[in-house]
Design a protein around this motif. Structure first.
Motif, mmCIF file in Angstrom:
data_model
loop_
_atom_site.group_PDB
_atom_site.id
_atom_site.type_symbol
_atom_site.label_atom_id
_atom_site.label_comp_id
_atom_site.label_asym_id
_atom_site.label_seq_id
_atom_site.Cartn_x
_atom_site.Cartn_y
_atom_site.Cartn_z
ATOM 1 N N LEU A 95 9.562 -0.498 10.207
ATOM 2 C CA LEU A 95 8.473 0.224 10.862
ATOM 3 C C LEU A 95 8.923 0.849 12.184
ATOM 4 O O LEU A 95 8.570 1.993 12.492
ATOM 5 N N ASN A 99 8.295 4.890 11.475
ATOM 6 C CA ASN A 99 7.028 5.480 11.914
ATOM 7 C C ASN A 99 7.129 6.259 13.228
ATOM 8 O O ASN A 99 6.571 7.359 13.330
ATOM 9 N N VAL A 167 1.625 1.523 4.841
ATOM 10 C CA VAL A 167 1.697 1.399 6.301
ATOM 11 C C VAL A 167 2.906 2.124 6.891
ATOM 12 O O VAL A 167 3.207 1.954 8.082
ATOM 13 N N ILE A 168 3.611 2.907 6.089
ATOM 14 C CA ILE A 168 4.690 3.722 6.638
ATOM 15 C C ILE A 168 4.559 5.147 6.120
ATOM 16 O O ILE A 168 4.097 5.384 5.006
ATOM 17 N N PRO A 172 -0.552 7.483 6.219
ATOM 18 C CA PRO A 172 -1.387 6.592 7.028
ATOM 19 C C PRO A 172 -1.506 7.060 8.471
ATOM 20 O O PRO A 172 -2.536 6.837 9.113
ATOM 21 N N ILE A 173 -0.481 7.722 8.972
ATOM 22 C CA ILE A 173 -0.556 8.268 10.330
ATOM 23 C C ILE A 173 -1.661 9.319 10.410
ATOM 24 O O ILE A 173 -2.445 9.357 11.366
ATOM 25 N N THR A 187 -1.883 4.243 16.967
ATOM 26 C CA THR A 187 -1.531 4.393 15.557
ATOM 27 C C THR A 187 -0.380 3.468 15.182
ATOM 28 O O THR A 187 -0.437 2.750 14.177
ATOM 29 N N LEU A 191 -0.581 0.209 12.590
ATOM 30 C CA LEU A 191 0.295 0.159 11.424
ATOM 31 C C LEU A 191 1.138 -1.119 11.428
ATOM 32 O O LEU A 191 1.324 -1.756 10.384
ATOM 33 N N SER A 192 1.640 -1.505 12.589
ATOM 34 C CA SER A 192 2.435 -2.741 12.682
ATOM 35 C C SER A 192 1.566 -3.962 12.403
ATOM 36 O O SER A 192 1.985 -4.889 11.691
ATOM 37 N N ALA A 195 0.722 -4.042 8.674
ATOM 38 C CA ALA A 195 1.905 -4.420 7.893
ATOM 39 C C ALA A 195 2.142 -5.921 7.964
ATOM 40 O O ALA A 195 2.422 -6.578 6.949
#
Length: 207
Positions: A95, A99, A167-168, A172-173, A187, A191-192, A195
């Protein structure tokens, strides 16, 4: 090979010209510019007419650039350097490598996704699944992340792998920024967090 050269003695030159245009587009993206065919041609010092013989649209150019995006090598290197058998550590490395780089090249990533969606929409309805070529890098990376988790049965591994693809990447962003209204820092944090939650849930259920 000799026969090919006889049919087209300029094949090597054509290949070099095409690569020069792609390299020019990559250089522009690294400078924060989402290049048009004309801009890439100017940077590569070839005529616009020549560039359009290789890439008739900006979308075609972006698809070609996506295939050689140096970010992929950087992510591969980051995963290789994650000297741990803990999937959580390996997932964090993935990640942290991918990301932020996607956010840094957000205009290009969105344009590449648009090109992919355009290709899907234009595909013949009879095409199997309206499929087209995309390198499944996310799946490969996540499989590497989960490789040490030998207790996962096949069904659990498949489900967790699928969940972690969410999540990558740019998709998703876009949801978090466009739908939820988060800034870049928020963001990456969400995401982290997501995940980590997915990974823990997947591993705990397997146990």
């Amino acid at each position: 090979m000799a026969q090919s050269d006889e049919r087209d003695p300029r094949a090597n030159q054509k290949s070099r010209t095409r690569q020069a245009i792609v390299d020019a587009a990559l250089a522009l993206i690294e400078e924060g510019v989402l290049p048009s065919v004309e801009e890439a041609a100017e940077r590569a010092q070839v005529s616009r007419a020549t560039a359009y013989r290789y890439f008739t649209t900006k979308q075609e150019l972006h698809q070609a650039v996506a295939a050689v995006n140096p970010t992929m090598e950087e992510v591969n290197a980051a995963l290789a350097a994650a000297d741990s058998d803990d999937p959580a550590v390996r997932l964090t490395a993935l990640l942290d490598a991918y990301n932020p780089r996607t956010l840094a090249a957000e205009p290009w990533a969105r344009a590449t996704l648009r090109a992919v969606l355009d290709a899907w929409l234009k595909a013949d309805e009879t095409d199997a699944g309206k499929s087209f070529y995309r390198v499944p890098l996310r799946l490969q990376w996540i499989e590497e992340v989960l490789a040490p988790a030998t207790d996962l049965d096949e069904a659990s591994r498949r489900r967790l792998t699928a969940a972690l693809t969410l999540v990558i990447g740019i998709e998703p962003i876009m949801v978090l920024k466009d739908v939820v209204g988060l800034d870049d820092e928020e963001t990456l944090d969400v995401l982290s967090w997501a995940a980590d939650a997915l990974l823990r849930a997947g591993l705990e259920q397997a146990d």
